[in-house]
Design a protein around this motif. Structure first.
Motif, short mmCIF file in Angstrom:
data_model
loop_
_atom_site.label_atom_id
_atom_site.label_comp_id
_atom_site.label_asym_id
_atom_site.label_seq_id
_atom_site.Cartn_x
_atom_site.Cartn_y
_atom_site.Cartn_z
N GLU A 1 0.96 -1.29 0.28
CA GLU A 1 0.14 -0.12 0.13
C GLU A 1 0.92 1.26 0.00
OE1 GLU A 1 -3.66 2.18 2.46
OE2 GLU A 1 -2.73 0.17 3.09
N GLU A 2 1.92 1.30 0.77
CA GLU A 2 2.70 2.41 0.92
C GLU A 2 3.25 2.79 -0.40
OE1 GLU A 2 7.01 3.73 3.27
OE2 GLU A 2 5.63 2.19 4.10
N PHE A 3 3.94 1.60 -0.96
CA PHE A 3 4.70 1.65 -2.32
C PHE A 3 3.84 1.90 -3.53
CE2 PHE A 3 8.39 -0.90 -0.44
CZ PHE A 3 8.88 0.40 0.22
N ARG A 4 2.42 1.75 -3.31
CA ARG A 4 1.37 2.00 -4.20
C ARG A 4 1.57 0.82 -5.22
NH1 ARG A 4 3.57 6.56 -2.85
NH2 ARG A 4 5.09 6.62 -4.79
N LEU A 5 1.78 -0.48 -4.67
CA LEU A 5 1.72 -1.59 -5.80
C LEU A 5 0.52 -2.33 -5.72
CD1 LEU A 5 5.28 -2.97 -4.60
CD2 LEU A 5 4.61 -2.50 -6.91
N ASP A 6 -0.34 -2.39 -6.72
CA ASP A 6 -1.56 -3.23 -6.68
C ASP A 6 -1.40 -4.77 -6.58
OD1 ASP A 6 -4.13 -4.43 -7.21
OD2 ASP A 6 -4.06 -3.44 -9.19
N PRO A 7 -1.78 -5.30 -5.40
CA PRO A 7 -1.63 -6.78 -5.32
C PRO A 7 -2.25 -7.62 -6.32
CG PRO A 7 -2.55 -5.84 -3.20
CD PRO A 7 -2.62 -4.71 -4.43
N SER A 8 -3.19 -7.30 -7.04
CA SER A 8 -3.83 -8.03 -8.32
C SER A 8 -3.09 -7.78 -9.53
CB SER A 8 -5.23 -7.39 -8.27
OG SER A 8 -5.47 -6.22 -8.81
N GLN A 9 -2.28 -6.83 -9.55
CA GLN A 9 -1.25 -6.66 -10.85
C GLN A 9 -0.28 -7.92 -11.07
OE1 GLN A 9 -1.10 -5.43 -13.76
NE2 GLN A 9 -0.71 -3.29 -13.27
N LYS A 10 -0.20 -8.35 -12.40
CA LYS A 10 0.72 -9.18 -12.72
C LYS A 10 2.09 -8.54 -12.83
CE LYS A 10 -2.15 -12.47 -15.19
NZ LYS A 10 -2.46 -13.35 -16.33
N LYS B 1 10.14 -1.19 -14.17
CA LYS B 1 11.48 -1.63 -13.58
C LYS B 1 11.30 -0.95 -11.94
CE LYS B 1 16.40 -0.84 -13.30
NZ LYS B 1 16.68 -2.23 -13.06
N GLY B 2 10.84 0.12 -11.95
CA GLY B 2 10.77 0.88 -10.63
C GLY B 2 9.96 0.10 -9.68
N MET B 3 8.64 -0.31 -10.19
CA MET B 3 7.72 -0.92 -9.30
C MET B 3 8.22 -2.54 -8.93
SD MET B 3 5.19 0.83 -8.58
CE MET B 3 4.46 2.39 -8.77
N LYS B 4 9.06 -2.78 -9.81
CA LYS B 4 9.46 -4.41 -9.51
C LYS B 4 10.67 -4.23 -8.31
CE LYS B 4 8.92 -6.65 -13.85
NZ LYS B 4 9.69 -7.17 -15.15
N VAL B 5 11.55 -3.29 -8.38
CA VAL B 5 12.47 -2.84 -7.23
C VAL B 5 11.60 -2.61 -6.05
CG1 VAL B 5 14.02 -1.25 -6.44
CG2 VAL B 5 14.21 -1.97 -8.74
N LYS B 6 10.51 -1.99 -6.08
CA LYS B 6 9.57 -1.59 -4.88
C LYS B 6 9.40 -2.81 -4.34
CE LYS B 6 8.05 2.94 -5.29
NZ LYS B 6 6.85 3.99 -5.51
N LEU B 7 8.73 -3.95 -5.28
CA LEU B 7 8.48 -5.22 -4.82
C LEU B 7 9.48 -5.93 -4.07
CD1 LEU B 7 6.11 -7.57 -4.78
CD2 LEU B 7 6.97 -8.02 -6.92
N SER B 8 10.62 -5.86 -4.56
CA SER B 8 11.87 -6.59 -4.08
C SER B 8 12.27 -5.94 -2.65
CB SER B 8 13.03 -6.31 -4.78
OG SER B 8 12.92 -7.06 -6.09
#
Length: 292
Positions: free
Chosen positions: A117-126, A132-139
């Motif tokens: 939620e803080e990193f604005r990552l959608d849990p339902s997104q593939k 690239k930036g969002m993948k780093v946030k996931l990591s």
């Protein structure tokens, strides 16, 4: 001060490159920035610490434990973010979290959901649809969600926009300051290291050239602008990256505190000007030349 990471005499030989006797340490509650040009050995060193590369010599101890004997315990206490993010692209962000959770004894699902939620990552997104930036946030979210004591990061901000870079760096500072966590981070972006590191290590051609407190390095290294004859020949001989100009010369020294008294009169007379350098200048001085 306790050391969470001790690397001693680390050696890895490839056909065209050798990591040669690298020695590093990370005291508890500090951030060590590993700086070097591309191909200098940063990734080899970090992958050796993560047991992704098997060294040819030397020793690695994490939390005082041997890597070979205690790999599982160590990796449960370490958060890792690599330069490349390898996930199942056709799986959702939420599935990825559940998948990796089984490998960590202290996995905190509530923290993972909060970080998404803080990193604005959608849990339902593939994952394959993430930038690239969002993948780093996931990591980062995965790395922090099992309550690590040491974060190890290999060029984590390479190619990211400044906003995401700052966000991730601030997260590492909070990890150190709020949780007394320790960080070992490699980067060729020296601005990132200046922002967060307590200690720096420069690696050039597979060898450690400097390993010291960041503030100590910046105090020792200066650029001198000097008129002909303003400083003695032995000082000039010891400078790096010397360049001649129409009205004098410039060069970089790594012994400023030692030389300060000897050049003070010339500084007062205006024949020598002292200029601060940044970590980029130090790296260039090692890569492009001069004396040690």
């Amino acid at each position: 001060m306790d050391k969470v990471l001790e690397v001693t005499g680390l050696t890895k030989r490839y056909r065209t490159f050798t990591l040669d006797g690298v020695t590093l340490e990370v005291p508890k509650g500090t951030i060590l920035g590993l700086i070097g040009p591309n191909g200098a050995g940063k990734t080899t060193a970090i992958r050796s610490v993560m047991k992704m590369v098997r060294p040819d010599g030397g020793s690695i101890r994490v939390f005082g434990l041997g890597l070979d004997a205690s790999e599982k315990e160590i990796k449960n206490r370490v958060g890792y973010v690599g330069e490349e993010q390898f996930y199942y692209g056709n799986k959702k962000v939420s599935w990825t979290g559940r998948f990796v959770s089984r490998y960590f004894e202290k996995w905190d699902q509530e923290m993972f959901d909060s970080l998404l939620e803080e990193f604005r990552l959608d849990p339902s997104q593939k994952v394959g649809k993430l930038s690239k930036g969002m993948k780093v946030k996931l990591s980062f979210a995965i790395a922090f969600s099992h309550h690590p004591e040491l974060m190890i990061l290999d060029e984590p901000t390479a190619g990211l926009d400044p906003v995401i870079r700052r966000e991730m760096l601030d997260r590492l500072l909070a990890f150190r300051d709020d949780r007394e966590g320790s960080v070992f981070i490699s980067s060729h972006i020296t601005d990132d290291i200046v922002r967060i590191a307590d200690h720096v290590a420069f690696i050039v051609d597979g060898r450690v050239a400097i390993h010291a407190e960041k503030d100590e390095v910046l105090s020792d290294w200066k650029r001198l602008h000097f008129k002909p004859g303003a400083i003695s020949g032995d000082i000039v001989t010891g400078l790096r990256c010397v360049e001649a100009h129409a009205f004098g010369s410039t060069g970089v020294t790594n012994r400023f505190r030692e030389l300060e008294g000897r050049i003070s009169a010339a500084v007062r007379a205006g024949d020598v000007k002292v200029e601060n350098v940044d970590l980029d200048d130090v790296l260039i001085a090692f890569v492009k030349g001069g004396r040690s």
